[in-house]
Design an enzyme around this catalytic site. Structure first.
Site, mmCIF file in Angstrom:
data_model
loop_
_atom_site.group_PDB
_atom_site.id
_atom_site.type_symbol
_atom_site.label_atom_id
_atom_site.label_comp_id
_atom_site.label_asym_id
_atom_site.label_seq_id
_atom_site.Cartn_x
_atom_site.Cartn_y
_atom_site.Cartn_z
ATOM 1 N N PRO A 12 0.788 -1.234 0.000
ATOM 2 C CA PRO A 12 0.000 0.000 0.000
ATOM 3 C C PRO A 12 0.822 1.288 0.000
ATOM 4 C CG PRO A 12 0.048 -0.959 2.193
ATOM 5 C CD PRO A 12 0.769 -1.924 1.292
ATOM 6 N N ASP A 35 3.238 1.164 -11.657
ATOM 7 C CA ASP A 35 2.049 2.016 -11.575
ATOM 8 C C ASP A 35 2.383 3.306 -10.845
ATOM 9 O OD1 ASP A 35 0.555 0.117 -12.739
ATOM 10 O OD2 ASP A 35 -0.462 -0.572 -10.925
ATOM 11 N N LYS A 57 -1.647 4.703 -14.646
ATOM 12 C CA LYS A 57 -2.897 5.233 -15.207
ATOM 13 C C LYS A 57 -3.499 6.144 -14.170
ATOM 14 C CE LYS A 57 -4.207 1.150 -17.740
ATOM 15 N NZ LYS A 57 -3.404 0.232 -16.934
ATOM 16 N N MET A 170 -11.411 2.821 -4.843
ATOM 17 C CA MET A 170 -11.743 3.853 -5.838
ATOM 18 C C MET A 170 -13.106 4.480 -5.562
ATOM 19 S SD MET A 170 -10.312 1.857 -9.189
ATOM 20 C CE MET A 170 -10.615 0.185 -8.608
HETATM 21 N N1 SAH Z 1 -4.127 -3.262 -6.355
HETATM 22 C C1 SAH Z 1 -4.436 -2.216 -5.407
HETATM 23 C C2 SAH Z 1 -5.706 -1.473 -5.756
HETATM 24 C C3 SAH Z 1 -5.603 -0.689 -7.046
HETATM 25 S S1 SAH Z 1 -7.055 0.241 -7.366
HETATM 26 C C4 SAH Z 1 -4.519 -2.823 -3.997
HETATM 27 O O1 SAH Z 1 -4.518 -4.044 -3.858
HETATM 28 O O2 SAH Z 1 -4.582 -2.068 -3.040
HETATM 29 C C5 SAH Z 1 -6.576 1.803 -6.723
HETATM 30 C C6 SAH Z 1 -7.327 2.080 -5.437
HETATM 31 O O3 SAH Z 1 -6.702 1.409 -4.352
HETATM 32 C C7 SAH Z 1 -7.337 3.535 -5.032
HETATM 33 O O4 SAH Z 1 -8.327 4.277 -5.703
HETATM 34 C C8 SAH Z 1 -7.657 3.419 -3.563
HETATM 35 O O5 SAH Z 1 -9.023 3.165 -3.357
HETATM 36 C C9 SAH Z 1 -6.885 2.159 -3.170
HETATM 37 N N2 SAH Z 1 -5.562 2.468 -2.597
HETATM 38 C C10 SAH Z 1 -4.366 2.125 -3.085
HETATM 39 N N3 SAH Z 1 -3.379 2.498 -2.252
HETATM 40 C C11 SAH Z 1 -3.977 3.096 -1.191
HETATM 41 C C12 SAH Z 1 -3.507 3.672 0.023
HETATM 42 N N4 SAH Z 1 -2.222 3.721 0.322
HETATM 43 N N5 SAH Z 1 -4.421 4.173 0.887
HETATM 44 C C13 SAH Z 1 -5.742 4.116 0.617
HETATM 45 N N6 SAH Z 1 -6.236 3.581 -0.513
HETATM 46 C C14 SAH Z 1 -5.380 3.072 -1.405
#
Ligand code: SAH
Length: 273
Positions: A12, A35, A57, A170
């Site tokens: 994250p 990404d 993206k 999202m």
């Molecule tokens: N593959 C990623 C998700 C990608 S979709 C995963 O497993 O976390 C992108 C979404 O992930 C963002 O819009 C948000 O909702 C969430 N996200 C990703 N990193 C984040 C973070 N550090 N804190 C909060 N939400 C996060």
């Protein structure tokens, strides 16, 4: 001989949440396609000579087409390189890994998926919320706020009533619209929610509120995720470090579930000792 492609979860944000396996593979990479959500600190583990491509993206902004990512990944592997496709969180959660796997299979390129810590887990950890709770929350639903208009949402009322916690990835730029759609899917406006942005990073912010109040909150930090359901009441804003809170936490309505009221009451009591 063809190289291999690794679809790797970068976690994250906090570089310490990278798995040892992800770190080892990143250190041996010849090329990295990453990404937007992957931090420079994490990328710094790639060898100096590795080719680094930002193929991120961004919603509504210039971004790399998915087909171009497939093409690049496959071409680099055909040059015999070890390719790391590095994605935020876990590659298999809203990461379009399904399409990439398909493209790699069709191109007959060897690949391996390396899991990562998905963002809801970091958000829950930051808010000190257990996503499941014996007796009150028995399942976790991972869903996206980018609701496809032609596909109906599941009946969320019965899911939440039967003890499902929802992780809404999202959640979208328009909170009014998100709340409207969730309400149309059956959630009551009193449902507690935790909005957590940039979980596990130094810019982490969070707010605890209800669906009703959500559109009134201005939280600019991105990316953010919503945890929805009664387990949100388990968070104790006064216990969390102040810099993780944005604005004033809005008091939650009294819990309605008898058993949970007991749990909540006990926790509050312990906290005040
Ligand atoms: N593959 C990623 C998700 C990608 S979709 C995963 O497993 O976390 C992108 C979404 O992930 C963002 O819009 C948000 O909702 C969430 N996200 C990703 N990193 C984040 C973070 N550090 N804190 C909060 N939400 C996060």
């Amino acid at each position: 001989m063809n190289g291999k492609v690794y679809l790797v979860g970068a976690g994250p944000g906090d570089p310490e949440l990278l798995t040892l396996k992800a770190l080892r593979i990143l250190r041996q990479a010849d090329a990295v396609l990453h990404d937007d959500l992957v931090s420079p600190q994490i990328l710094s583990h790639a060898p100096k000579k590795a080719r680094i491509y930002d193929v991120g993206k961004r919603c509504g902004q210039k971004s790399t087409r998915q087909e171009a990512i497939h093409f690049l990944m496959i071409e680099l592997a055909r040059q015999g390189l070890q390719v790391v496709r590095l994605k935020g969180g876990d590659p298999l959660v809203f990461g379009r890994a399904g399409e990439e796997i398909q493209a790699l299979r069709e191109a007959d390129i060897e690949f391996e998926v390396v899991p990562g810590v998905t963002s809801v887990l970091a958000a829950a950890a930051a808010a000190e919320i257990s996503l499941t709770m014996r007796a009150t929350a028995s399942s976790l639903l991972i869903m996206t706020g980018r609701f496809a208009d032609d596909r109906p949402l599941p009946d969320l009322r019965s899911l939440v009533a039967s003890g499902t916690t929802i992780a809404l990835y999202m959640p979208g730029p328009d909170a009014h619209m998100t709340v409207r759609k969730l309400a149309a899917a059956g959630l009551t406006l009193q449902t507690p929610v935790a909005l957590v942005a940039r979980a596990s990073t130094p810019g982490q912010q969070m707010i605890l509120t209800t669906l009703k109040e959500l559109p009134e909150i201005s939280m600019q930090a991105k990316p953010s995720i919503l945890i929805i359901g009664d387990v949100v009441r388990l968070s104790q804003p006064d216990r969390l470090r102040l810099e993780t809170l944005y604005g004033q936490p809005i008091p939650l309505p009294a819990p309605t579930h008898r058993k949970e009221r007991d749990v909540w009451g006990t926790l509050q009591a312990v906290n005040h000792e």
